[in-house]
Design a protein around this motif. Sequence first.
Motif, PDB file in Angstrom:
ATOM      1  N   HIS A 119       0.860  -1.190   0.000  1.00  0.00           N
ATOM      2  CA  HIS A 119       0.000   0.000   0.000  1.00  0.00           C
ATOM      3  C   HIS A 119       0.892   1.233   0.000  1.00  0.00           C
ATOM      4  O   HIS A 119       2.105   1.136   0.197  1.00  0.00           O
ATOM      5  CB  HIS A 119      -0.887   0.025   1.249  1.00  0.00           C
ATOM      6  CG  HIS A 119      -0.113   0.238   2.524  1.00  0.00           C
ATOM      7  ND1 HIS A 119       0.639  -0.772   3.109  1.00  0.00           N
ATOM      8  CD2 HIS A 119       0.081   1.318   3.309  1.00  0.00           C
ATOM      9  CE1 HIS A 119       1.230  -0.308   4.196  1.00  0.00           C
ATOM     10  NE2 HIS A 119       0.922   0.962   4.335  1.00  0.00           N
ATOM     11  N   ASP A 121       0.620   5.556   1.538  1.00  0.00           N
ATOM     12  CA  ASP A 121      -0.077   6.315   2.577  1.00  0.00           C
ATOM     13  C   ASP A 121      -0.223   7.794   2.231  1.00  0.00           C
ATOM     14  O   ASP A 121      -0.435   8.619   3.132  1.00  0.00           O
ATOM     15  CB  ASP A 121       0.685   6.193   3.909  1.00  0.00           C
ATOM     16  CG  ASP A 121       0.705   4.771   4.435  1.00  0.00           C
ATOM     17  OD1 ASP A 121      -0.376   4.205   4.641  1.00  0.00           O
ATOM     18  OD2 ASP A 121       1.807   4.218   4.629  1.00  0.00           O
ATOM     19  N   HIS A 198       4.801   0.065  -0.101  1.00  0.00           N
ATOM     20  CA  HIS A 198       5.596  -0.674   0.885  1.00  0.00           C
ATOM     21  C   HIS A 198       4.711  -1.728   1.546  1.00  0.00           C
ATOM     22  O   HIS A 198       3.476  -1.650   1.483  1.00  0.00           O
ATOM     23  CB  HIS A 198       6.202   0.272   1.926  1.00  0.00           C
ATOM     24  CG  HIS A 198       5.195   1.130   2.637  1.00  0.00           C
ATOM     25  ND1 HIS A 198       4.605   2.237   2.062  1.00  0.00           N
ATOM     26  CD2 HIS A 198       4.669   1.029   3.886  1.00  0.00           C
ATOM     27  CE1 HIS A 198       3.769   2.787   2.917  1.00  0.00           C
ATOM     28  NE2 HIS A 198       3.774   2.065   4.037  1.00  0.00           N
TER      29      HIS A 198
HETATM   30 FE   FE2 Z   1       2.134   2.266   5.508  1.00  0.00          FE
END
Ligand code: FE2
Length: 265
Positions: A119, A121, A198
Amino acid sequence: MTLSFGGRDALDTENRRQFLESGYLVLPGLLPEALRERLVPEVDRWVDEGLRARSIAACADPGRNGPPPLLELELPAHGDLLTHPPLMRTLTRLLGPSFVFHHLHSDRQSPGIPGKAWHHDCEPNDRSDPSLLMVHALHYLGGLDEKVGSLAVLPGSHLNSVGKSALAHRGTAELPGEVVLDRLPPGSTVLLNSALFHTRRPAPDGPGRARYFIDASYCQVGARWRPVKPYWRQMLARARELDLADGQWPELFAERHFTEYTGTV
Ligand SMILES: [Fe+2]
């Protein structure tokens, strides 16, 4: 990309160029032992007294759950971590002199906790300007090793404009071109362009040691960013009251760099 911290705590031009291209920078041992020793019991308190659970509940259902009675940044060592001078000097080289604190998470991840799928962020800003950087500082108080598990990153993936979960279907699987960070000394920090994909992987040989993990994020000013906590105004106000910026970072806790809270995505 790894930067040694043997007496050196600012990036040169080449390091910055590499960070912009690869999307990450490893800072081994950025946090001194004295700071780590203050942070660990605060993380324990945050988890064991249910404060983390209350923080999560407040974000999940802000209509029913108010903010926790204590915020992460009100814990003294956590407050110091936000503006740890070597971190701030590095961020200044990456983001320029004006950036704003976005949010802070603190956790003690149990041994045996499953991995977290690929994912990113990155939160949007109201100018939809991809050149404005958001950076996450991932702090591993006990480091990373075969007992704690690893972090894998996908260099260059921050250059694609795709959703946070675009690679979630790959779970925590190995991806071509990934870089695995599985051996970092205590107090290491990994700086990520927040748009970099990551994944967290568990210890390879089964449950090992808890992962003491704090992440803090910062955004370049120049647009208004979407907050991730419903009580973001209170968070910034407390940081200003506590003078966590120590008079040095006028934009760091300024409300004007945020849009209204609209829920989690
Ligand atoms: Fe993360």
